[in-house]
Design an enzyme around this catalytic site. Structure first.
Site, PDB file in Angstrom:
ATOM      1  N   CYS A  25      38.960  43.337  38.233  1.00  0.00           N
ATOM      2  CA  CYS A  25      37.755  44.178  39.106  1.00  0.00           C
ATOM      3  C   CYS A  25      36.774  42.967  39.447  1.00  0.00           C
ATOM      4  O   CYS A  25      36.189  43.553  40.124  1.00  0.00           O
ATOM      5  CB  CYS A  25      37.339  45.353  38.263  1.00  0.00           C
ATOM      6  SG  CYS A  25      38.806  46.489  37.773  1.00  0.00           S
ATOM      7  N   HIS A  43      30.599  47.054  41.144  1.00  0.00           N
ATOM      8  CA  HIS A  43      31.996  47.329  40.998  1.00  0.00           C
ATOM      9  C   HIS A  43      31.908  48.773  40.749  1.00  0.00           C
ATOM     10  O   HIS A  43      31.260  49.310  39.867  1.00  0.00           O
ATOM     11  CB  HIS A  43      32.578  46.644  39.959  1.00  0.00           C
ATOM     12  CG  HIS A  43      33.902  47.173  39.625  1.00  0.00           C
ATOM     13  ND1 HIS A  43      34.887  47.410  40.502  1.00  0.00           N
ATOM     14  CD2 HIS A  43      34.625  47.603  38.362  1.00  0.00           C
ATOM     15  CE1 HIS A  43      36.043  47.904  39.678  1.00  0.00           C
ATOM     16  NE2 HIS A  43      35.791  47.969  38.601  1.00  0.00           N
ATOM     17  N   ASN A  53      38.296  53.819  41.525  1.00  0.00           N
ATOM     18  CA  ASN A  53      38.329  52.391  41.287  1.00  0.00           C
ATOM     19  C   ASN A  53      39.532  51.470  41.979  1.00  0.00           C
ATOM     20  O   ASN A  53      40.608  51.798  41.237  1.00  0.00           O
ATOM     21  CB  ASN A  53      38.255  52.244  39.799  1.00  0.00           C
ATOM     22  CG  ASN A  53      38.043  50.658  39.343  1.00  0.00           C
ATOM     23  OD1 ASN A  53      38.360  49.811  40.221  1.00  0.00           O
ATOM     24  ND2 ASN A  53      38.112  50.743  37.850  1.00  0.00           N
TER      25      ASN A  53
HETATM   26  O1  UT7 Z   1      37.486  48.318  36.010  1.00  0.00           O
HETATM   27  C1  UT7 Z   1      37.058  48.714  34.604  1.00  0.00           C
HETATM   28  C2  UT7 Z   1      38.031  49.740  34.599  1.00  0.00           C
HETATM   29  N1  UT7 Z   1      37.831  50.488  33.328  1.00  0.00           N
HETATM   30  C3  UT7 Z   1      36.645  51.373  33.230  1.00  0.00           C
HETATM   31  O2  UT7 Z   1      35.706  51.337  33.920  1.00  0.00           O
HETATM   32  C4  UT7 Z   1      36.819  52.349  32.188  1.00  0.00           C
HETATM   33  C5  UT7 Z   1      35.252  52.683  31.586  1.00  0.00           C
HETATM   34  N2  UT7 Z   1      35.341  53.783  30.728  1.00  0.00           N
HETATM   35  C6  UT7 Z   1      35.290  55.208  31.260  1.00  0.00           C
HETATM   36  O3  UT7 Z   1      35.341  55.263  32.548  1.00  0.00           O
HETATM   37  C7  UT7 Z   1      35.174  56.099  30.283  1.00  0.00           C
HETATM   38  O4  UT7 Z   1      35.532  55.780  28.890  1.00  0.00           O
HETATM   39  C8  UT7 Z   1      36.734  57.346  30.613  1.00  0.00           C
HETATM   40  C9  UT7 Z   1      36.419  58.055  32.035  1.00  0.00           C
HETATM   41  C10 UT7 Z   1      38.087  56.267  30.842  1.00  0.00           C
HETATM   42  C11 UT7 Z   1      36.747  58.338  29.536  1.00  0.00           C
HETATM   43  O5  UT7 Z   1      35.632  58.906  29.548  1.00  0.00           O
HETATM   44  P1  UT7 Z   1      34.711  59.316  28.206  1.00  0.00           P
HETATM   45  O6  UT7 Z   1      33.582  59.851  28.315  1.00  0.00           O
HETATM   46  O7  UT7 Z   1      34.844  57.946  27.252  1.00  0.00           O
HETATM   47  O8  UT7 Z   1      35.922  60.216  27.416  1.00  0.00           O
HETATM   48  P2  UT7 Z   1      36.698  59.839  26.182  1.00  0.00           P
HETATM   49  O9  UT7 Z   1      37.873  59.093  26.155  1.00  0.00           O
HETATM   50  O10 UT7 Z   1      35.952  59.896  24.920  1.00  0.00           O
HETATM   51  O11 UT7 Z   1      37.397  61.303  25.697  1.00  0.00           O
HETATM   52  C12 UT7 Z   1      36.471  62.706  25.437  1.00  0.00           C
HETATM   53  C13 UT7 Z   1      37.618  63.839  25.578  1.00  0.00           C
HETATM   54  C14 UT7 Z   1      38.924  63.597  24.629  1.00  0.00           C
HETATM   55  O12 UT7 Z   1      39.186  64.815  23.929  1.00  0.00           O
HETATM   56  P3  UT7 Z   1      38.426  65.134  22.729  1.00  0.00           P
HETATM   57  O13 UT7 Z   1      39.116  64.229  21.795  1.00  0.00           O
HETATM   58  O14 UT7 Z   1      37.137  65.037  22.561  1.00  0.00           O
HETATM   59  O15 UT7 Z   1      39.331  66.490  22.410  1.00  0.00           O
HETATM   60  C15 UT7 Z   1      40.044  63.204  25.595  1.00  0.00           C
HETATM   61  O16 UT7 Z   1      40.928  63.386  25.073  1.00  0.00           O
HETATM   62  O17 UT7 Z   1      38.324  63.942  26.866  1.00  0.00           O
HETATM   63  C16 UT7 Z   1      39.730  63.934  26.843  1.00  0.00           C
HETATM   64  N3  UT7 Z   1      40.144  63.430  27.983  1.00  0.00           N
HETATM   65  C17 UT7 Z   1      40.314  64.076  28.909  1.00  0.00           C
HETATM   66  N4  UT7 Z   1      40.350  65.442  29.455  1.00  0.00           N
HETATM   67  C18 UT7 Z   1      40.695  65.952  30.696  1.00  0.00           C
HETATM   68  C19 UT7 Z   1      40.476  62.053  28.243  1.00  0.00           C
HETATM   69  N5  UT7 Z   1      40.970  62.025  29.397  1.00  0.00           N
HETATM   70  C20 UT7 Z   1      40.885  63.120  29.971  1.00  0.00           C
HETATM   71  C21 UT7 Z   1      41.269  63.760  31.378  1.00  0.00           C
HETATM   72  N6  UT7 Z   1      41.037  64.874  31.558  1.00  0.00           N
HETATM   73  N7  UT7 Z   1      41.438  62.928  32.250  1.00  0.00           N
END
Ligand code: UT7
Length: 320
Positions: A111, A247, A277
């Site tokens: 990225c 980005h 993205n």
């Molecule tokens: O170019 C660089 C590329 N990468 C990035 O920029 C990634 C940067 N990180 C992020 O954007 C975020 O960390 C994510 C969008 C990937 C995830 O968001 P988050 O707020 O960090 O969520 P999390 O991983 O802490 O998950 C929170 C909850 C979990 O459930 P529990 O354990 O609280 O019950 C996940 O299982 O949300 C759940 N979850 C989802 N629910 C619905 C994770 N993905 C999803 C989903 N839909 N797609």
């Protein structure tokens, strides 16, 4: 010498996949994706390739610049998802646009790739090696994601953006770049596994593995740092900058960066609602959209910043 942008272009595939479409593939929903990322839909390739998208973006940039493609001396394509490892995408673009006098090669820093390619082009120009350079960021992330992993597949889209730089008298851009290979495992993308070479090794599709929260924290810490680094090198203040073209990974990352820099979010344009993205393509697609909407005027100061796998991060401060 500085490379002034004399034309921009972009291309996204016409096929759209919105959050509801995704909720039929993995256990997710529109509200979660919008709230956690700011993404509503993404454009996904059907028959198109990364090189095709790069070439389309390049054609639009050439058309806008009014230059003859034969004037282009170098083509740099930032990509980590080209369908062919060789010939490189830059040579495919050369063929598509008739830039018969250009040299070309690809650069891979995921990225961060476009900003690093832009910086490389600026360095060539300020060293007096080339006068006209086409810089492209193009990625087909839909080929790389694991469509059963809701933690990653919701984030990405496909597209390409391009900018043509022409040498002019003036102060060079202010640039910075960093890598942290030790943290590389936080975001990895495997290429197609060798087939038939070792008995028992299966042909494994490409896919992305990500520690989402780890990457989030890295971005929120390192992007403000590198913005401050280029500001200090330039002897400028944060309020001297008109736009921060970051980005487009997650709306919450961009908001957190603006907050850490104590800057108004209105100077951080975003389009990830529409495209998600697109890896190396986010920065040039946004540049092109803003350019075509006449958001830039001569003398404005811009900072471009990319971050991502490697881990890598980079920035460039320049005057429009
Ligand atoms: O170019 C660089 C590329 N990468 C990035 O920029 C990634 C940067 N990180 C992020 O954007 C975020 O960390 C994510 C969008 C990937 C995830 O968001 P988050 O707020 O960090 O969520 P999390 O991983 O802490 O998950 C929170 C909850 C979990 O459930 P529990 O354990 O609280 O019950 C996940 O299982 O949300 C759940 N979850 C989802 N629910 C619905 C994770 N993905 C999803 C989903 N839909 N797609």
């Amino acid at each position: 010498m500085i490379g002034k942008i004399c034309g921009t272009g972009s291309y996204v595939p016409p096929h759209i996949m919105d959050n509801d479409d995704l909720s039929r593939i993995v256990d997710t929903n529109d509200a979660w994706i919008r709230e956690r990322t700011g993404i509503a839909r993404r454009h996904i390739i059907e028959d198109e390739t990364t090189s095709y998208m790069a070439g389309q973006a390049a054609l639009r940039a050439v058309e806008q610049s009014g230059i003859d493609p034969k004037e282009i001396e170098l083509i740099l394509v930032a990509t980590s998802s080209s369908e062919t490892v060789f010939p490189c995408a830059a040579c495919e673009v050369q063929k598509m646009i008739g830039a018969v006098n250009a040299a070309g090669f690809d650069m891979n820093a995921a990225c961060t790739g476009f900003v690093l390619a832009f910086n490389t082009a600026q360095a060539y120009i300020s060293a007096g090696l080339y006068r006209t350079i086409l810089v492209i960021g193009a990625d087909s992330m839909s080929n790389m994601v694991d469509w059963t992993d809701r933690g990653t597949c919701i984030l990405f889209g496909d597209g390409a953006g391009a900018a043509i730089l022409q040498a002019e008298e003036g102060e060079p851009c202010i640039m910075a770049a960093h890598s942290d290979g030790i943290k590389g495992p936080a975001l990895t993308g495997l290429s197609r596994h060798r087939k038939g070479r070792e008995p028992g090794v299966e042909d494994k599709e490409s896919y992305i593995h990500m520690d989402g929260q780890g990457v989030f924290k890295f971005a929120v810490r390192k992007v403000p740092e590198i913005v401050e680094e280029v500001l200090e090198k330039a002897g400028m203040e944060i309020d001297d900058i008109d736009y921060f073209i970051l980005h487009q990974a997650n709306r919450r990352i961009i908001e957190a960066v603006a907050k850490r820099l104590h800057t108004d979010i209105s100077r951080f344009p975003m389009n990830l609602e529409e495209y998600a993205n697109t890896s190396a393509a986010t920065v040039p697609i946004l540049l092109d959209e803003m350019n075509r909407n006449n958001k830039f005027s001569k003398g404005q100061k811009l900072i471009l910043s990319g971050f991502g796998a490697g881990l890598t991060w980079a920035a460039c401060l320049f005057e429009w």
